[in-house]
Scaffold this motif. Structure first.
Motif, PDB file in Angstrom:
ATOM      1  N   PRO A 176      35.316 -39.394 -11.280  1.00  0.00           N
ATOM      2  CA  PRO A 176      35.182 -40.067 -12.587  1.00  0.00           C
ATOM      3  C   PRO A 176      35.030 -39.097 -13.755  1.00  0.00           C
ATOM      4  O   PRO A 176      34.046 -39.145 -14.488  1.00  0.00           O
ATOM      5  CB  PRO A 176      33.921 -40.903 -12.401  1.00  0.00           C
ATOM      6  N   TYR A 177      36.003 -38.201 -13.908  1.00  0.00           N
ATOM      7  CA  TYR A 177      35.913 -37.239 -15.011  1.00  0.00           C
ATOM      8  C   TYR A 177      36.123 -37.928 -16.351  1.00  0.00           C
ATOM      9  O   TYR A 177      37.003 -38.779 -16.491  1.00  0.00           O
ATOM     10  CB  TYR A 177      36.967 -36.139 -14.859  1.00  0.00           C
ATOM     11  N   ALA A 178      35.309 -37.563 -17.332  1.00  0.00           N
ATOM     12  CA  ALA A 178      35.508 -38.033 -18.696  1.00  0.00           C
ATOM     13  C   ALA A 178      35.766 -36.801 -19.553  1.00  0.00           C
ATOM     14  O   ALA A 178      34.867 -35.989 -19.783  1.00  0.00           O
ATOM     15  CB  ALA A 178      34.282 -38.784 -19.188  1.00  0.00           C
ATOM     16  N   ILE A 179      37.033 -36.661 -19.974  1.00  0.00           N
ATOM     17  CA  ILE A 179      37.402 -35.440 -20.685  1.00  0.00           C
ATOM     18  C   ILE A 179      36.911 -35.504 -22.127  1.00  0.00           C
ATOM     19  O   ILE A 179      37.151 -36.482 -22.832  1.00  0.00           O
ATOM     20  CB  ILE A 179      38.924 -35.229 -20.657  1.00  0.00           C
TER      21      ILE A 179
ATOM     22  N   PRO B 112      31.188 -35.665 -17.406  1.00  0.00           N
ATOM     23  CA  PRO B 112      31.794 -35.157 -18.647  1.00  0.00           C
ATOM     24  C   PRO B 112      32.362 -33.767 -18.409  1.00  0.00           C
ATOM     25  O   PRO B 112      31.777 -32.978 -17.659  1.00  0.00           O
ATOM     26  CB  PRO B 112      30.622 -35.111 -19.625  1.00  0.00           C
ATOM     27  N   ILE B 113      33.506 -33.499 -19.006  1.00  0.00           N
ATOM     28  CA  ILE B 113      34.093 -32.166 -18.823  1.00  0.00           C
ATOM     29  C   ILE B 113      34.927 -31.766 -20.033  1.00  0.00           C
ATOM     30  O   ILE B 113      35.601 -32.606 -20.627  1.00  0.00           O
ATOM     31  CB  ILE B 113      34.936 -32.110 -17.522  1.00  0.00           C
ATOM     32  N   ASN B 114      34.810 -30.516 -20.428  1.00  0.00           N
ATOM     33  CA  ASN B 114      35.656 -29.975 -21.495  1.00  0.00           C
ATOM     34  C   ASN B 114      36.703 -29.063 -20.881  1.00  0.00           C
ATOM     35  O   ASN B 114      36.466 -28.445 -19.846  1.00  0.00           O
ATOM     36  CB  ASN B 114      34.820 -29.165 -22.494  1.00  0.00           C
ATOM     37  N   LEU B 115      37.844 -28.984 -21.557  1.00  0.00           N
ATOM     38  CA  LEU B 115      38.912 -28.116 -21.049  1.00  0.00           C
ATOM     39  C   LEU B 115      39.106 -26.925 -21.972  1.00  0.00           C
ATOM     40  O   LEU B 115      38.905 -27.036 -23.183  1.00  0.00           O
ATOM     41  CB  LEU B 115      40.237 -28.887 -20.983  1.00  0.00           C
TER      42      LEU B 115
ATOM     43  N   PHE C 153      32.157 -20.437 -23.493  1.00  0.00           N
ATOM     44  CA  PHE C 153      32.385 -21.556 -22.565  1.00  0.00           C
ATOM     45  C   PHE C 153      31.344 -21.515 -21.445  1.00  0.00           C
ATOM     46  O   PHE C 153      30.807 -22.533 -21.031  1.00  0.00           O
ATOM     47  CB  PHE C 153      33.793 -21.506 -21.960  1.00  0.00           C
ATOM     48  N   ASN C 154      31.086 -20.307 -20.962  1.00  0.00           N
ATOM     49  CA  ASN C 154      30.126 -20.135 -19.879  1.00  0.00           C
ATOM     50  C   ASN C 154      28.728 -20.583 -20.318  1.00  0.00           C
ATOM     51  O   ASN C 154      28.005 -21.251 -19.587  1.00  0.00           O
ATOM     52  CB  ASN C 154      30.107 -18.664 -19.450  1.00  0.00           C
ATOM     53  N   ASN C 155      28.399 -20.235 -21.554  1.00  0.00           N
ATOM     54  CA  ASN C 155      27.099 -20.595 -22.106  1.00  0.00           C
ATOM     55  C   ASN C 155      27.001 -22.108 -22.320  1.00  0.00           C
ATOM     56  O   ASN C 155      25.996 -22.740 -22.004  1.00  0.00           O
ATOM     57  CB  ASN C 155      26.906 -19.837 -23.426  1.00  0.00           C
ATOM     58  N   ALA C 156      28.093 -22.683 -22.844  1.00  0.00           N
ATOM     59  CA  ALA C 156      28.084 -24.113 -23.152  1.00  0.00           C
ATOM     60  C   ALA C 156      28.140 -24.963 -21.892  1.00  0.00           C
ATOM     61  O   ALA C 156      27.802 -26.149 -21.914  1.00  0.00           O
ATOM     62  CB  ALA C 156      29.249 -24.460 -24.069  1.00  0.00           C
ATOM     63  N   ALA C 157      28.559 -24.357 -20.775  1.00  0.00           N
ATOM     64  CA  ALA C 157      28.643 -25.087 -19.512  1.00  0.00           C
ATOM     65  C   ALA C 157      27.269 -25.588 -19.065  1.00  0.00           C
ATOM     66  O   ALA C 157      27.166 -26.502 -18.243  1.00  0.00           O
ATOM     67  CB  ALA C 157      29.283 -24.211 -18.441  1.00  0.00           C
ATOM     68  N   LYS C 158      26.220 -24.995 -19.627  1.00  0.00           N
ATOM     69  CA  LYS C 158      24.863 -25.478 -19.349  1.00  0.00           C
ATOM     70  C   LYS C 158      24.749 -26.958 -19.694  1.00  0.00           C
ATOM     71  O   LYS C 158      24.083 -27.719 -19.015  1.00  0.00           O
ATOM     72  CB  LYS C 158      23.865 -24.704 -20.218  1.00  0.00           C
ATOM     73  N   ALA C 159      25.395 -27.323 -20.812  1.00  0.00           N
ATOM     74  CA  ALA C 159      25.277 -28.695 -21.304  1.00  0.00           C
ATOM     75  C   ALA C 159      26.398 -29.594 -20.791  1.00  0.00           C
ATOM     76  O   ALA C 159      26.155 -30.715 -20.369  1.00  0.00           O
ATOM     77  CB  ALA C 159      25.276 -28.692 -22.825  1.00  0.00           C
ATOM     78  N   THR C 160      27.619 -29.098 -20.842  1.00  0.00           N
ATOM     79  CA  THR C 160      28.769 -29.882 -20.378  1.00  0.00           C
ATOM     80  C   THR C 160      29.637 -28.980 -19.514  1.00  0.00           C
ATOM     81  O   THR C 160      29.962 -27.865 -19.935  1.00  0.00           O
ATOM     82  CB  THR C 160      29.637 -30.344 -21.573  1.00  0.00           C
ATOM     83  N   PRO C 161      30.018 -29.453 -18.357  1.00  0.00           N
ATOM     84  CA  PRO C 161      30.895 -28.628 -17.521  1.00  0.00           C
ATOM     85  C   PRO C 161      32.176 -28.254 -18.250  1.00  0.00           C
ATOM     86  O   PRO C 161      32.677 -29.033 -19.067  1.00  0.00           O
ATOM     87  CB  PRO C 161      31.196 -29.546 -16.334  1.00  0.00           C
TER      88      PRO C 161
END
Lengths: 205, 382
Positions: A29-32, A5-8, A51-59
């Motif tokens: 296999p990225y899932a945006i 899973p990845i957020n942009l 974003f840096n903080n939330a990267a703990k949960a989702t890249p």
């Protein structure tokens, strides 16, 4: 393969389209998930701690333009005084994401219907890609394309009325990551970072 | 052909207006500054020119002259409208049409023309009141624009005005047309008979438009597929789409189950595909997600380009005006003042221009000026 899973988080629609293409190209296999885009770098700058903080949960994959900053590491340090979370991929386009499009010289020249030699061979050396791109488009013989990308005479706008639409079409239809990488070091490093990324979960992260 | 210039005197909020208009025009301003009233000029001309219309009806649709006339109009009691029509923005006009209207001082208090003029290029084709008008004042209750016999030489502009399309689709009206009794409004501005309009379109055109709308909808509302028109047992036209869910076949839904945003988007896309006349849009951003709104200017441009049509729209949306492809010259800012609302191109205001040239979007450079000065007092309101 388990999906990643990845957020942009991006400055504009063009950067989003470029990232989506690279993520597909990577073969991973990225899932945006969500794309954070509010226009402009200040939004990214304000949001980077989040974003840096939330990267703990989702890249998170953050792409910004270098613009006038000296170099990418300096820019990151300015933006993010904390240690960067390993799941935050922070990439910088030199100088702007438009340069990455120009980096696929053959395709871009064909897209505009201009000579290839008009596009500088090393995309990262272009000092103002946002200005160069419309000025190249001004030479295009394709009237509709020209009018969509180039602002009309006397306009205060710096880009034409369908700049994003036309360039996103180009990215989808003709832009080839492999070819563009040859002419842009910053793109190449971004592609590598995305291809080699392994999210870290649990204690370590 | 587009309206390249509008000159108004005493029209509703405006005491004096003199603005150039391009292929697309964004009207921005505080609430009640006159955005819709500016659009109404073109609807007024349409109401005069359309079959069964005319000056008297156009005025009575709006109440009376005293309701249309600017409240700040003290010196000159007359209303004046002049529009220039050109083949493209910045070109010299092919046509000019101008009328002045006053109210009869006594008697029926009918609207009367003080003048009506038509130019083709620089040639003055019509100049009223003429001798016959002076002999028979009743003639001044009608424009030549509305009369087939009289407008032969300038039929082209009558046709142009007649085709003007205005849309401010109200989803509730589309869903429950029967709940709002009474005769419909001229030109169906709020979409009450939108479904009939769709149904009356020749089949081939209708199908192709709906297909196109569906492909756009699929991006905005991915659950919705197979948009089609249909009729119920009573012959009443409906729109239908398949709403995908966990069942294999999905569920068929009609317009009364569509969301506000879906209906407004369908209405917007339909009117963009319908015809090539001047299109007036009232706050196209309503009910739409900001991700869609920020992509509207590009979408509007692509669809209007195909038909070379002009779009004038009103908006409050920062998402919409954040598109950096919008130039300050395309945005008209409305600023209310005791002497009536001023209209000027955003780029003609020095400060805004400097901000735009510094790289700000129109939303960042011009919209803050549309916030009313006293709005901070709202914090104190209990």
């Amino acid at each position: 393969m388990a999906p990643i899973p990845i957020n942009l988080a991006v400055e504009d629609l063009l950067s989003e389209a470029v990232l989506r293409k690279i993520l597909r190209y990577s073969g991973r296999p990225y899932a945006i998930g969500t794309c954070f885009c509010k226009g402009g770098y200040d939004y990214l700058k304000r949001g980077i701690l989040g974003f840096n903080n939330a990267a703990k949960a989702t890249p998170f994959l953050v792409l910004t333009d270098l613009d006038r900053a000296e170099c990418p590491p300096v820019l990151l340090k300015k933006w993010l005084p904390y240690p960067k979370h390993p799941n935050l991929i922070f990439r910088v386009a030199v100088k702007e994401v438009e340069a990455w499009l120009l980096a696929h010289r053959d395709a871009f020249a064909k897209f505009l219907g201009i000579q290839r030699r008009l596009i500088p061979p090393n995309a990262d050396d272009i000092s103002d890609p946002k200005q160069l791109l419309p000025s190249l488009a001004r030479k295009s013989k394709k009237r509709q394309l020209r009018e969509a990308i180039v602002p009309s005479l006397g306009s205060t706008a710096r880009i034409g009325p369908d700049y994003n639409g036309r360039l996103i079409f180009f990215i989808e239809a003709a832009w080839d990551v492999t070819a563009a990488m040859q002419n842009s070091n910053s793109l190449q490093r971004t592609v590598q970072a995305i291809t080699n990324f392994h999210p870290q979960w649990g204690e370590m992260a | 052909m587009i309206v390249s210039h509008a000159i108004l005197k005493n029209w509703r909020n405006f005491q004096e207006v003199n603005v150039a208009l391009g292929d697309r025009v964004f009207l921005a301003g505080p609430n009640a500054s006159g955005k819709s009233n500016f659009l109404d000029v073109f609807r007024f001309l349409r109401d005069i020119a359309k079959p069964g219309g005319g000056l008297q009806q156009a005025v009575s649709n709006r109440g009376s002259i005293s309701q249309i006339r600017c409240l700040a109009a003290t010196r000159e009691p007359n209303l004046e409208i002049e529009v220039h029509l050109a083949s493209a923005a910045g070109k010299s006009p092919d046509w000019k049409y101008a009328i002045g209207i006053k109210q009869e001082v006594r008697g029926y208090r009918q609207p009367l023309l003080t003048f009506e003029r038509v130019w083709r290029g620089d040639d003055l084709l019509l100049d009223r009141p003429d001798d016959s008008d002076k002999q028979d004042v009743l003639r001044l209750t009608q424009t030549h624009l509305e009369q087939i016999n009289a407008n032969t030489k300038f039929r082209e502009i009558a046709k142009f005005f007649e085709a003007v399309l205005y849309l401010h689709l109200v989803p509730q009206l589309v869903r429950y047309p029967n709940a709002f009794a009474g005769p419909g409004l001229a030109g169906d501005p709020f979409g009450r008979s939108f479904l009939e309009r769709v149904a009356k379109t020749p089949q081939k055109t209708r199908k192709s438009r709906l297909r196109k709308i569906e492909s756009a909808l699929r991006l905005a509302v991915p659950q919705l597929t197979q948009l089609a028109d249909t009729k119920d047992e009573a012959g009443v036209p409906h729109l239908e789409a398949v709403y995908k869910h966990w069942r294999f076949k999905g569920a068929k839904q009609r317009e009364d189950q569509f969301s506000d945003g879906t209906l407004r988007l369908i209405g917007l896309l339909w009117s963009l595909l319908e015809g090539d006349s001047l299109l007036l849009l009232e706050e196209p951003e309503l009910s739409l997600n900001s991700g869609i709104v920020s992509r509207l200017p590009g979408l509007l441009y692509r669809l209007q380009r195909q038909k070379k049509r002009q779009i004038i729209l009103s908006t409050h949306s920062s998402d919409l005006l954040s598109d950096k492809g919008i130039g300050g010259e395309e945005v008209l800012l409305l600023t209310p003042s005791p002497g009536g609302t001023q209209i000027e191109a955003a780029s003609s205001i020095e400060e805004v221009r400097a901000l735009l040239e510094g790289g700000l979007s129109v939303a960042d450079a011009a919209l803050p000026r549309t916030v009313p000065h006293s709005v901070d007092h709202l914090e104190l309101f209990k």
